[in-house]
Design a protein around this motif. Sequence first.
Motif, PDB file in Angstrom:
ATOM      1  N   ILE A 162       0.861  -1.185   0.000  1.00 47.53           N
ATOM      2  CA  ILE A 162       0.000   0.000   0.000  1.00 47.53           C
ATOM      3  C   ILE A 162       0.895   1.233   0.000  1.00 47.53           C
ATOM      4  O   ILE A 162       1.574   1.529   0.989  1.00 47.53           O
ATOM      5  N   SER A 163       0.921   1.948  -1.122  1.00 49.15           N
ATOM      6  CA  SER A 163       1.845   3.066  -1.281  1.00 49.15           C
ATOM      7  C   SER A 163       1.205   4.155  -2.128  1.00 49.15           C
ATOM      8  O   SER A 163       0.182   3.948  -2.773  1.00 49.15           O
ATOM      9  N   ASP A 164       1.827   5.329  -2.113  1.00 50.08           N
ATOM     10  CA  ASP A 164       1.374   6.454  -2.922  1.00 50.08           C
ATOM     11  C   ASP A 164       2.509   6.854  -3.857  1.00 50.08           C
ATOM     12  O   ASP A 164       3.593   7.259  -3.390  1.00 50.08           O
ATOM     13  N   PRO A 165       2.306   6.756  -5.186  1.00 47.84           N
ATOM     14  CA  PRO A 165       3.373   7.098  -6.125  1.00 47.84           C
ATOM     15  C   PRO A 165       3.891   8.526  -5.969  1.00 47.84           C
ATOM     16  O   PRO A 165       5.036   8.815  -6.320  1.00 47.84           O
ATOM     17  N   SER A 166       3.045   9.417  -5.425  1.00 45.71           N
ATOM     18  CA  SER A 166       3.466  10.810  -5.263  1.00 45.71           C
ATOM     19  C   SER A 166       4.399  10.996  -4.077  1.00 45.71           C
ATOM     20  O   SER A 166       4.982  12.061  -3.912  1.00 45.71           O
ATOM     21  N   GLY A 167       4.511   9.983  -3.239  1.00 45.38           N
ATOM     22  CA  GLY A 167       5.378  10.090  -2.078  1.00 45.38           C
ATOM     23  C   GLY A 167       4.687  10.557  -0.815  1.00 45.38           C
ATOM     24  O   GLY A 167       5.303  10.622   0.258  1.00 45.38           O
ATOM     25  N   HIS A 168       3.387  10.899  -0.899  1.00 47.55           N
ATOM     26  CA  HIS A 168       2.659  11.334   0.288  1.00 47.55           C
ATOM     27  C   HIS A 168       2.458  10.153   1.230  1.00 47.55           C
ATOM     28  O   HIS A 168       2.307   9.011   0.785  1.00 47.55           O
ATOM     29  N   PRO A 169       2.425  10.411   2.536  1.00 47.86           N
ATOM     30  CA  PRO A 169       2.199   9.308   3.485  1.00 47.86           C
ATOM     31  C   PRO A 169       0.812   8.717   3.302  1.00 47.86           C
ATOM     32  O   PRO A 169      -0.154   9.437   3.067  1.00 47.86           O
ATOM     33  N   VAL A 170       0.714   7.398   3.415  1.00 46.79           N
ATOM     34  CA  VAL A 170      -0.580   6.740   3.231  1.00 46.79           C
ATOM     35  C   VAL A 170      -1.258   6.411   4.555  1.00 46.79           C
ATOM     36  O   VAL A 170      -2.439   6.100   4.584  1.00 46.79           O
ATOM     37  N   GLY A 171      -0.537   6.478   5.661  1.00 44.96           N
ATOM     38  CA  GLY A 171      -1.133   6.212   6.962  1.00 44.96           C
ATOM     39  C   GLY A 171      -1.224   4.727   7.276  1.00 44.96           C
ATOM     40  O   GLY A 171      -0.703   3.866   6.557  1.00 44.96           O
ATOM     41  N   ALA A 231      -6.240  10.308   7.179  1.00 49.27           N
ATOM     42  CA  ALA A 231      -7.416   9.591   6.695  1.00 49.27           C
ATOM     43  C   ALA A 231      -7.484   9.710   5.180  1.00 49.27           C
ATOM     44  O   ALA A 231      -7.702  10.787   4.634  1.00 49.27           O
ATOM     45  N   ARG A 232      -7.304   8.581   4.496  1.00 47.98           N
ATOM     46  CA  ARG A 232      -7.322   8.576   3.043  1.00 47.98           C
ATOM     47  C   ARG A 232      -7.982   7.301   2.547  1.00 47.98           C
ATOM     48  O   ARG A 232      -8.058   6.295   3.264  1.00 47.98           O
ATOM     49  N   ILE A 233      -8.461   7.333   1.296  1.00 50.32           N
ATOM     50  CA  ILE A 233      -8.998   6.155   0.639  1.00 50.32           C
ATOM     51  C   ILE A 233      -8.241   5.953  -0.658  1.00 50.32           C
ATOM     52  O   ILE A 233      -8.121   6.877  -1.464  1.00 50.32           O
ATOM     53  N   GLY A 234      -7.726   4.759  -0.845  1.00 45.90           N
ATOM     54  CA  GLY A 234      -6.950   4.463  -2.033  1.00 45.90           C
ATOM     55  C   GLY A 234      -7.615   3.390  -2.874  1.00 45.90           C
ATOM     56  O   GLY A 234      -8.235   2.466  -2.344  1.00 45.90           O
ATOM     57  N   GLY A 235      -7.506   3.523  -4.173  1.00 47.14           N
ATOM     58  CA  GLY A 235      -8.028   2.531  -5.107  1.00 47.14           C
ATOM     59  C   GLY A 235      -6.886   1.952  -5.916  1.00 47.14           C
ATOM     60  O   GLY A 235      -6.073   2.693  -6.477  1.00 47.14           O
ATOM     61  N   PHE A 236      -6.805   0.631  -5.964  1.00 44.46           N
ATOM     62  CA  PHE A 236      -5.742  -0.045  -6.702  1.00 44.46           C
ATOM     63  C   PHE A 236      -6.170  -0.271  -8.142  1.00 44.46           C
ATOM     64  O   PHE A 236      -7.276  -0.756  -8.399  1.00 44.46           O
ATOM     65  N   LEU A 237      -5.313   0.101  -9.062  1.00 43.14           N
ATOM     66  CA  LEU A 237      -5.619  -0.090 -10.484  1.00 43.14           C
ATOM     67  C   LEU A 237      -5.344  -1.532 -10.873  1.00 43.14           C
ATOM     68  O   LEU A 237      -4.197  -1.957 -10.979  1.00 43.14           O
ATOM     69  N   TYR A 282      -9.618  11.908   2.685  1.00 42.03           N
ATOM     70  CA  TYR A 282     -10.981  11.852   3.194  1.00 42.03           C
ATOM     71  C   TYR A 282     -11.371  13.201   3.779  1.00 42.03           C
ATOM     72  O   TYR A 282     -10.535  13.919   4.337  1.00 42.03           O
ATOM     73  N   ALA A 283     -12.663  13.558   3.645  1.00 42.49           N
ATOM     74  CA  ALA A 283     -13.111  14.897   4.050  1.00 42.49           C
ATOM     75  C   ALA A 283     -12.869  15.176   5.528  1.00 42.49           C
ATOM     76  O   ALA A 283     -12.577  16.309   5.912  1.00 42.49           O
ATOM     77  N   ARG A 284     -12.994  14.150   6.374  1.00 43.65           N
ATOM     78  CA  ARG A 284     -12.720  14.328   7.799  1.00 43.65           C
ATOM     79  C   ARG A 284     -11.300  13.828   8.059  1.00 43.65           C
ATOM     80  O   ARG A 284     -11.040  12.624   8.058  1.00 43.65           O
ATOM     81  N   THR A 285     -10.390  14.741   8.300  1.00 43.71           N
ATOM     82  CA  THR A 285      -8.978  14.381   8.392  1.00 43.71           C
ATOM     83  C   THR A 285      -8.661  13.492   9.590  1.00 43.71           C
ATOM     84  O   THR A 285      -7.651  12.795   9.589  1.00 43.71           O
ATOM     85  N   ASP A 286      -9.524  13.520  10.624  1.00 49.89           N
ATOM     86  CA  ASP A 286      -9.270  12.701  11.813  1.00 49.89           C
ATOM     87  C   ASP A 286     -10.004  11.367  11.772  1.00 49.89           C
ATOM     88  O   ASP A 286     -10.025  10.626  12.756  1.00 49.89           O
TER      89      ASP A 286
END
Length: 376
Positions: free
Chosen positions: A229-238, A259-265, A277-281
């Motif tokens: 589970i990673s982000d190509p942009s380098g941002h932390p995924v949590g 708080a994030r939601i990721g979709g795998f291609l 996600y809209a609610r950061t906490d």
Amino acid sequence: AANLVRKFRLEANHIMKNLYRLGKLMLITLFLFLLTSGSKPVFAQQEIPWLLRIPVTVKPYDIAVQTSSQGWFTAPDANLIGKVQIVSQAPFSATVQTFSPPTAGSRPYSIAYHDGYVWFTQKDSASIGRLDIDDGVIEEYPIPTIGSQPTGIAVAPDGTVWFTENNTGKLGRVNPANGVITEIAFANPAAGFTDIQVAGTGRVYALATGIGAIVEYIPSSGAFRTLTISDPSGHPVGMPRSFMVSNAGGLYVATSNPARIGGFLVGTLEIWLWTDYARTDADLRSLSSTSLGTSMLWAVDLTNAEAARITASTRMIANTVSTEDSETSFFVGITVDGATGTAWLAEEGQNAIVLWKQPYGYLSYVPAVFRDSGVR
């Protein structure tokens, strides 16, 4: 005398104008207060046509749907399996029945339904339970590895039961015909498997929170594949909290901090698309979906005591709903009835099974200002 009358009228008119202005100001102030104070609606929850609460006497945890009128849930603290039966829609009424596994303190944890049987993990007794819906009899199947802590459970299209072992880094398979359990070891014992799902293709996917990955297992070949589970942009995924496999075979994961939601291609090596996600906490758990109409994701947010309906393609909130009292209760489990689109929620604290039905509220999601108004 005429001058006095005229003066009195002028003063009276002045007073009335001031009272009118004061009244308008008070109404505006009251309106703004109601919007921002977090007040609950004056109507009771059961009066909301799309939100129905069924009180239970124990703390529910995970939940599974058998039919549009029947659902099952686990109650780990009470060592029970619960059944909800909807008796009538108008007026709405339902019954709740509980069943005790043979082993005391087994802590029924995750639950799944398939073809006349309710399957569940028993976290503290390292076993798998099976409840026959016809007679309520529960059979228990011990897992060979003692202390394995089985957590997630899912049933494949062919009826094979799959589960995860949190303590061992193993997947488990139950033959539904005879209850024989086979354990399958993953390369990393510290995988920390928490949840499991089976795609329509029969491939098995497990969330490995210990290594920040989703592990794919192909039963036909016995091969594993690790999807980091990673982000190509380098941002932390949590921290990964929950995941799901859509009916189309797509993978989604929810993380916290941030708080994030990721979709795998699907079809790529390891490419994820992420949305904050809209609610950061938020602490999103029990990610779920249904193929009714458009593709939607569903989740419960432990931090904000609410459930969310999320557009899968954009991973943006469409609607949310709060618990009856966000100070004392929160949603812990969710599953969606694909036939009706109704979400079944397990609410801990106030202890209830909540049905969140179409149209899911009067309004689409509006942030912050409607924070605790019950439905957004």
